[in-house]
Design a protein around this motif. Structure first.
Motif, PDB file in Angstrom:
ATOM      1  N   THR A  29      23.981 -12.687  -2.253  1.00 51.60           N
ATOM      2  CA  THR A  29      25.330 -13.097  -1.833  1.00 51.60           C
ATOM      3  C   THR A  29      25.501 -12.970  -0.316  1.00 51.60           C
ATOM      4  OG1 THR A  29      26.319 -10.908  -2.200  1.00 51.60           O
ATOM      5  CG2 THR A  29      26.343 -12.456  -4.050  1.00 51.60           C
ATOM      6  N   ARG A  34      26.194 -15.451   5.330  1.00 54.26           N
ATOM      7  CA  ARG A  34      25.389 -15.886   6.474  1.00 54.26           C
ATOM      8  C   ARG A  34      25.469 -17.408   6.637  1.00 54.26           C
ATOM      9  NH1 ARG A  34      21.483 -12.203   8.407  1.00 54.26           N
ATOM     10  NH2 ARG A  34      21.747 -10.175   7.435  1.00 54.26           N
ATOM     11  N   SER A  97      32.979 -12.225   7.075  1.00 54.82           N
ATOM     12  CA  SER A  97      33.143 -11.687   5.714  1.00 54.82           C
ATOM     13  C   SER A  97      34.419 -10.856   5.586  1.00 54.82           C
ATOM     14  CB  SER A  97      31.926 -10.857   5.303  1.00 54.82           C
ATOM     15  OG  SER A  97      31.922  -9.600   5.957  1.00 54.82           O
ATOM     16  N   ARG A 103      36.336 -14.854   1.768  1.00 56.38           N
ATOM     17  CA  ARG A 103      35.994 -14.120   0.537  1.00 56.38           C
ATOM     18  C   ARG A 103      36.535 -14.851  -0.696  1.00 56.38           C
ATOM     19  NH1 ARG A 103      33.388  -9.805   2.244  1.00 56.38           N
ATOM     20  NH2 ARG A 103      32.861  -9.361   0.103  1.00 56.38           N
ATOM     21  N   ARG A 124      27.649  -6.526  -1.384  1.00 55.68           N
ATOM     22  CA  ARG A 124      28.446  -5.370  -0.957  1.00 55.68           C
ATOM     23  C   ARG A 124      29.524  -5.020  -1.973  1.00 55.68           C
ATOM     24  NH1 ARG A 124      25.149  -6.409   2.307  1.00 55.68           N
ATOM     25  NH2 ARG A 124      25.051  -5.964   4.544  1.00 55.68           N
ATOM     26  N   ASP A 125      30.119  -6.062  -2.592  1.00 55.53           N
ATOM     27  CA  ASP A 125      31.295  -5.849  -3.445  1.00 55.53           C
ATOM     28  C   ASP A 125      31.078  -6.422  -4.845  1.00 55.53           C
ATOM     29  OD1 ASP A 125      31.141  -8.499  -2.688  1.00 55.53           O
ATOM     30  OD2 ASP A 125      33.310  -8.778  -2.631  1.00 55.53           O
ATOM     31  N   ARG A 174      27.817  -2.891  12.093  1.00 57.64           N
ATOM     32  CA  ARG A 174      28.023  -3.741  10.914  1.00 57.64           C
ATOM     33  C   ARG A 174      28.518  -2.890   9.741  1.00 57.64           C
ATOM     34  NH1 ARG A 174      24.602  -7.368   7.767  1.00 57.64           N
ATOM     35  NH2 ARG A 174      22.635  -6.552   8.555  1.00 57.64           N
ATOM     36  N   ASP A 178      31.850  -3.355   7.685  1.00 55.43           N
ATOM     37  CA  ASP A 178      31.790  -3.653   6.250  1.00 55.43           C
ATOM     38  C   ASP A 178      32.505  -2.587   5.418  1.00 55.43           C
ATOM     39  OD1 ASP A 178      30.293  -5.842   6.978  1.00 55.43           O
ATOM     40  OD2 ASP A 178      28.372  -5.055   6.274  1.00 55.43           O
ATOM     41  N   ARG A 181      36.751  -2.669   6.303  1.00 54.78           N
ATOM     42  CA  ARG A 181      37.627  -3.833   6.158  1.00 54.78           C
ATOM     43  C   ARG A 181      38.589  -3.610   4.982  1.00 54.78           C
ATOM     44  NH1 ARG A 181      32.616  -7.231   4.210  1.00 54.78           N
ATOM     45  NH2 ARG A 181      32.674  -6.687   2.011  1.00 54.78           N
TER      46      ARG A 181
END
Ligand code: DC
Length: 217
Positions: A29, A34, A97, A103, A124-125, A174, A178, A181
């Protein structure tokens, strides 16, 4: 199956190997974020300009191939699989992101791909938001120095070698973005198995994950 975690924790290596071993597809993902960053850059848009980034999305087509031996991603018909691996795109992907409309736009894209199951998805999520009902969830962690060293080795294999301290700083920045947020921050799902990969070989990580999978399936 979901594998979340910060950059350099070993997600991609492990996710691809697991998918191969299980005969599953592999969904990266991060490559979707990216790909959006690539488009933003190609169009000369400021990644921090939320409205301008959002305006690009309706005219953007992202396509992926999911075989773990050869995952590919293309934007508007152009294969960008290699071009999205630069430090610049890493930074821009992290920035875009955090934009809610990005998102939201990528959410159904990911869910459609995952709907049929039989997939190892990394990000990440994924365990917290995209696939909350996934049967098996992992969260990989590693010490900052280990993660910077891994990422640095990855980059020195490319035509854009970076200094180790610079790579480390990029990852620190980063991570901070990440994790802090507002929307879907990087955090382990309550039901994820957390594995610290700092002192483990790839094979040891795979063994651990396979043991968890065997117990759950
Ligand atoms: O995994 P990666 O380094 O390719 O991801 C690039 C960026 O994309 C990362 O800094 C944060 C974002 N990302 C995200 O917000 N959610 C995901 N599921 C995957 C990646």
């Amino acid at each position: 199956m979901t594998i979340d975690g910060p950059a350099g924790a070993g997600k991609s290596t492990v996710a691809k190997l697991l998918a191969q071993r299980l005969g599953f597809l592999y969904l990266d993902t991060g490559a979707l974020y990216r790909a959006v960053a690539w488009k933003v850059r190609a169009d000369g848009v400021d990644p921090a300009d939320r409205d301008a980034v959002a305006a690009l999305l309706p005219s953007t087509t992202i396509a992926m191939e999911y075989r773990p031996e050869r995952p590919r991603v293309s934007v508007d018909g152009r294969d960008v699989s290699e071009e999205i691996r630069t430090e610049e795109i890493s930074r821009m992907a992290s920035i875009v992101s955090a934009i809610p409309s990005v998102r939201e736009w990528l959410l159904p894209v990911q869910r459609r791909i995952g709907a049929a199951g039989g997939i190892v998805a990394e990000g990440r999520d994924l365990g917290t938001r995209v696939f909350p009902a996934a049967g098996v969830k992992f969260f990989l962690e590693a010490d900052m120095d280990v993660r910077a060293g891994r990422r640095h080795r990855e980059l020195t294999g490319t035509d854009r070698p970076a200094a180790l301290d610079q790579t480390r700083q990029e990852i620190v920045n980063r991570d901070e973005r990440d994790r802090s947020r507002d929307l879907a921050p990087l955090v382990p799902a309550a039901d994820a198995t957390v594995v610290d990969t700092s002192t483990l070989t790839v094979e040891q990580v795979i063994e651990r994950l396979m043991a968890v999978i065997a117990a759950k399936l």
